[in-house]
Design a protein around this motif. Sequence first.
Motif, short mmCIF file in Angstrom:
data_model
loop_
_atom_site.label_atom_id
_atom_site.label_comp_id
_atom_site.label_asym_id
_atom_site.label_seq_id
_atom_site.Cartn_x
_atom_site.Cartn_y
_atom_site.Cartn_z
N GLY A 29 0.64 -1.12 0.09
CA GLY A 29 0.04 0.01 0.02
C GLY A 29 0.90 1.27 0.05
O GLY A 29 1.88 1.32 0.90
N ALA A 30 0.61 2.11 -0.80
CA ALA A 30 1.13 3.44 -0.98
C ALA A 30 0.39 4.81 -0.53
O ALA A 30 0.50 5.62 -0.27
CB ALA A 30 2.08 3.44 -2.16
N THR A 31 -1.04 4.46 -1.23
CA THR A 31 -1.86 5.45 -1.10
C THR A 31 -2.14 6.06 0.20
O THR A 31 -2.05 7.27 0.38
CB THR A 31 -3.42 5.13 -1.61
N LYS A 32 -2.35 5.46 1.39
CA LYS A 32 -2.63 5.92 2.77
C LYS A 32 -1.27 6.63 3.12
O LYS A 32 -1.42 7.53 3.94
CB LYS A 32 -2.83 4.86 3.73
N ASN A 33 -0.23 6.28 2.59
CA ASN A 33 1.09 6.57 3.14
C ASN A 33 1.81 7.80 2.19
O ASN A 33 2.89 7.74 2.11
CB ASN A 33 1.93 5.44 3.52
N GLY A 34 1.06 8.62 1.87
CA GLY A 34 1.67 9.59 1.04
C GLY A 34 1.48 9.83 -0.44
O GLY A 34 1.94 10.86 -0.93
N CYS A 35 1.00 8.73 -0.87
CA CYS A 35 0.55 8.85 -2.45
C CYS A 35 -0.74 9.32 -2.75
O CYS A 35 -1.24 9.40 -1.72
CB CYS A 35 0.99 7.45 -2.93
N MET A 36 -0.97 9.36 -3.95
CA MET A 36 -2.49 9.76 -4.57
C MET A 36 -3.28 8.74 -4.59
O MET A 36 -4.52 8.80 -4.29
CB MET A 36 -2.12 10.72 -5.61
N GLY A 37 -2.78 7.75 -5.27
CA GLY A 37 -3.82 6.60 -5.57
C GLY A 37 -2.88 5.65 -6.33
O GLY A 37 -3.17 5.63 -7.60
N VAL A 38 -2.30 4.58 -5.70
CA VAL A 38 -1.38 3.82 -6.33
C VAL A 38 -1.02 2.65 -5.19
O VAL A 38 -0.75 2.90 -4.26
CB VAL A 38 -0.12 4.44 -7.16
N GLU A 39 -0.93 1.37 -5.78
CA GLU A 39 -0.67 0.35 -4.80
C GLU A 39 0.39 -0.53 -5.69
O GLU A 39 0.09 -0.79 -6.89
CB GLU A 39 -1.71 -0.49 -4.34
N ALA A 40 1.20 -1.35 -5.10
CA ALA A 40 2.00 -2.36 -5.80
C ALA A 40 1.63 -3.59 -5.37
O ALA A 40 1.50 -3.95 -4.33
CB ALA A 40 3.52 -2.05 -5.76
N VAL A 41 1.69 -4.48 -6.52
CA VAL A 41 1.46 -5.92 -6.30
C VAL A 41 2.87 -6.48 -6.58
O VAL A 41 3.40 -6.29 -7.65
CB VAL A 41 0.39 -6.44 -7.23
N VAL A 42 3.49 -7.22 -5.49
CA VAL A 42 4.82 -7.67 -5.81
C VAL A 42 4.54 -9.44 -5.56
O VAL A 42 4.45 -9.77 -4.71
CB VAL A 42 5.85 -7.09 -4.76
#
Lengths: 347, 347, 347, 347
Positions: free
Chosen positions: A202-215
């Motif tokens: 998760g990146a959105t909650k933590n300072g991004c606008m709207g993006v999550e990565a699947v690794v």
Amino acid sequence: MNFASDNAGGVHPRVMAALAAANEGQVPSYGTDRITRAAQDRVREVFEAPDASVHFVMSGTAANALSLSLLAPGWGKIYCHSDAHIQTSETGSPEFFTGGAKLLLVPGDDGRITPAALSRALAANGRDSVHAGANMALSLTNATEWGTVYDPAEVATLSAIAREMGLSVHMDGARFANALAALQVSPADLTWRAGVDILSLGATKNGCMGVEAVVIFDPEKAEEFEFRRKRGGQLASKHRYLSAQILAWLEGGLWLDLAGRANATAAELAVGLAAFPGVSIDQKVQTNAVFATLPRALHDKARAAGAQYHLWPHDQAEDGDEPVSIRLVAGWDADPADVRAFLSALA
Amino acid sequence: MNFASDNAGGVHPRVMAALAAANEGQVPSYGTDRITRAAQDRVREVFEAPDASVHFVMSGTAANALSLSLLAPGWGKIYCHSDAHIQTSETGSPEFFTGGAKLLLVPGDDGRITPAALSRALAANGRDSVHAGANMALSLTNATEWGTVYDPAEVATLSAIAREMGLSVHMDGARFANALAALQVSPADLTWRAGVDILSLGATKNGCMGVEAVVIFDPEKAEEFEFRRKRGGQLASKHRYLSAQILAWLEGGLWLDLAGRANATAAELAVGLAAFPGVSIDQKVQTNAVFATLPRALHDKARAAGAQYHLWPHDQAEDGDEPVSIRLVAGWDADPADVRAFLSALA
Amino acid sequence: MNFASDNAGGVHPRVMAALAAANEGQVPSYGTDRITRAAQDRVREVFEAPDASVHFVMSGTAANALSLSLLAPGWGKIYCHSDAHIQTSETGSPEFFTGGAKLLLVPGDDGRITPAALSRALAANGRDSVHAGANMALSLTNATEWGTVYDPAEVATLSAIAREMGLSVHMDGARFANALAALQVSPADLTWRAGVDILSLGATKNGCMGVEAVVIFDPEKAEEFEFRRKRGGQLASKHRYLSAQILAWLEGGLWLDLAGRANATAAELAVGLAAFPGVSIDQKVQTNAVFATLPRALHDKARAAGAQYHLWPHDQAEDGDEPVSIRLVAGWDADPADVRAFLSALA
Amino acid sequence: MNFASDNAGGVHPRVMAALAAANEGQVPSYGTDRITRAAQDRVREVFEAPDASVHFVMSGTAANALSLSLLAPGWGKIYCHSDAHIQTSETGSPEFFTGGAKLLLVPGDDGRITPAALSRALAANGRDSVHAGANMALSLTNATEWGTVYDPAEVATLSAIAREMGLSVHMDGARFANALAALQVSPADLTWRAGVDILSLGATKNGCMGVEAVVIFDPEKAEEFEFRRKRGGQLASKHRYLSAQILAWLEGGLWLDLAGRANATAAELAVGLAAFPGVSIDQKVQTNAVFATLPRALHDKARAAGAQYHLWPHDQAEDGDEPVSIRLVAGWDADPADVRAFLSALA
């Protein structure tokens, strides 16, 4: 004084700047651009996973549901905590994307699954059978929905139990950075070295606008993911704007700084709250959430001062005399002045 | 001495005779024949439900899954007992046919949901919300998976709680005839008069070859059911052979006779078993199943004599020293000699 | 010289500025914020549709698939052009989100469905039937995949034919602004006044970063959309950043200006190309795409000069002697210098 | 005089006798009984395919949809004839069971796909791509929906083209026995030796009551089929009654006798019809269906005499002056007297 959700927060200036910088000229679409390749490389580097397959999607729900759809077919069983976000807060998205897989719930304190509880659940549900379906995946949320964490050894223990029964392991890392910041361990140690097959990062909650990565640590599933992402409506056409966020967010450890800041704010809130008579802190505060029970009078004061947070569980009355249980979430951008104002309001 | 399942039983001679009689000449296919209309009328009559829509399908799993798909969309929540067949033994079929609905489990003794437990589950899961999905249906199994029953008043109470929260009510009646025979009430009293919207009416286990009826008391959903049945692969082309079974099975109350016979056999087994030292009967024996715990020595004798039944739960060892918990199911065609032989073998 | 796709373009500065402006403080998440309400109101105003329900999603594929899922169940039939994006370029997303609906293809020149062709297709596929499924929706792309348009009267004629047979009407408006700019008609005239029930309104290609609106003119379906959007992974948590794009994009008619600019560039390309001997323009150039056939020598020159565009259809050889058919797409941000450079390169 | 459908016919006496014989005592359920094993072995023997995996289901729609679901995921493309039953007459069942696969239609005379048409369709749809989906399967109906057949060499040619592009091959053999009887070739030659991976083997129309076999020549997919069959509601509990039908139907070549009988009746009908002035036989009559065009007066006479058959296509008027196109289907149990009566009625 908004402690309702880390989704209420904004975008970090460095991420905004990266978006502006990415907005130059015409570039190939659908993820074939240079920024995307750079962001994927950066994720692999951060995770010390050169063979991992990295994909960006637009919501945490999609990251989880698509990840699980790689691990469990429609007749599969996915084990998760009773309070897992995939069970309580995604409106059947995992069922939709997997084509009908069943979530089997494992109870546990602090939002955590214990080895004993997992073993019990696996034993109770038994072997694969044409009548009962096939055991397919374990999904762990880290940090958990209750703000607690699993450390690498705990993840490894649970993964080993799962693998023993033929299950793959998914980690819902909507707040993975918060867990890392709390534990001070490496991304690799908390994921693939501990047996995790796929991470929703998760990146959105933590300072991004709207993006999550699947690794995807086992790259064999990468091609299937691409098809699933597209038909799931999650293949961004102007892909560079997803990737640029991720790049800036990882750059110089920004993601960990922001998560650490949020965790610290939560700790401050907890310490402050605990000082009031009659207040109990109901969960260990390990990341950026505080679960507390307040005398009604304190709650009324907080509301009067304009503080925003959720009653937790939701089905409590806003009015009344009994104590109130609440959840406070600290975003990366929580204002220290807000914390002071909140605590002062209660005094 | 086969007490493993009522699916192990055969077809009643009168049902076989009806199949032979139906095998005359050429008739319209896909349910537009006279025998089908007669069978549908007969079901409506038996249920005192002249407006009900009646459909025949080929398996109990399909009857349940198609019924639920009328009541809950993919974002719906269906409440059922933790041990409900739709949860434990249908490999995700309800999820598949509904497009992803979530089964929420209500615990309870004797395979039964109590009003208090249902209210608690509904309260815990809360209102409809875009994050958590929509409350859609309650599914009750009657007779239950543990051989117990809900009487009309109990069904009505649960239905009223469900309806209050906006839920529809489905009844999994795989062994509905056994419940009727045990309770000595009318089909209408145990279904629509008690608030049931759709009934899966099981016939296969109880003397038929392979047919189940779906009785939709609110006929508004009938057309949708037809589309769903066809695309679900459940529209029999030579439909008369489904319908003929149902007609013969209802004729002269045969269905209730057979169910009553099975119930009586179970009662006899329970009484016989209970006479052995160290045996406990673990559930009230209300219909055609007996759940008991036996000293290992008795179990070994039974196996040695060739008795067939399931360990229940399945994950017990066939060999060992501890007591064994078992399930015995009496079919409509259980041979009294088998019962005697079984009990003698234990002596 | 990138004429490969309008997805290759950037974000308009006013949209970027709006994102920066929206990045202030903490606001409610999941679409309950003020910016979202303002953007929804603005869409309603622009469409003169005060009762319309307006929702923002993150991709065009999702906008189409979710829209269609409101109109057609899994046993539904959706009529669309043989070259419709929903058929050729969304990897089964409509089938996935509808739960299995079937796309029936209507052939037609210029990417357009004619009334006669629609009537023929409807007649050939016949009435609703449990064997063949139910006629549910017509989907029109406007502007079409071949850069052509339907004017309001044409949409109204097709809608009337559809409605006569019980179908609802969806419009895939991935390039709706380009159609409006070409036709110089009002949004209302090209949609609900012409019989359109749901519009997928594309913004991403036309100057936004990543947002599409779904405009449901019959608000009865709004609640169902909300559930479907969430479980489809399309409910953005930090919703304000979707909404801010839409607000800025509509403000002062920016969307129409940008579309008009793209259309004009395409016209210029077509006129320039047509001047070369041996070049044919294969489709009326009504919006921002040019389909042309070039002598191989011209194509080789263009490639040598670095021009980017797609062979159309894709299965032509990059090398050889025969003429080459190509597609050029002009983005809102096509550089006039690029157009000149491209045409000069061919000379 | 019922020539409407071979689904209108009855069950052959030897099949009925087998059902009666199977109705002895209690046997294990869900396909673990001896009769089922015998029937599976018999199918393997008849197909000279000792490793094939054989499964029985309850409808032709389910046989096709489950078979295709093994070959194509939701983002897959399945090529079939424009008039294939899976496209026109199964209400989206393949889309439902595959989770959204797309059927791409190949036109062709006589209900048959030619090698050239298949190659064209594959070329037009191109390579696998994340935007367009993945090429997955070819489905051939044999005998076709127009009563024609593919011989082994034709199947092999089409299979080779498919395999070259990475596609698997499914055969919808709802009337496979009719094709075998017409071609006088072996089951193996018409299936796996010609490149077929999975066969839906129809038995219901051809003298059974309600059973179809799925024959999977590559046994690797067998386990997945079992899960899919159960959750698809197609795992019959009292399985012996499916299996007993198949055993009797294959015994002594009954299946081929019955199919040959039906084919012969159709030939007789065609010859008789062709003798009337103004009648045209519109398709080669290779199996048990006759497609003919009749002067209206003949049609009126036939109807007056009570003859049952379908107008084909369906959207012709029952009343009028123009010639009428019809379909006659001969069942295994067509009465020679009926044929004579029908032809006499026209005289």
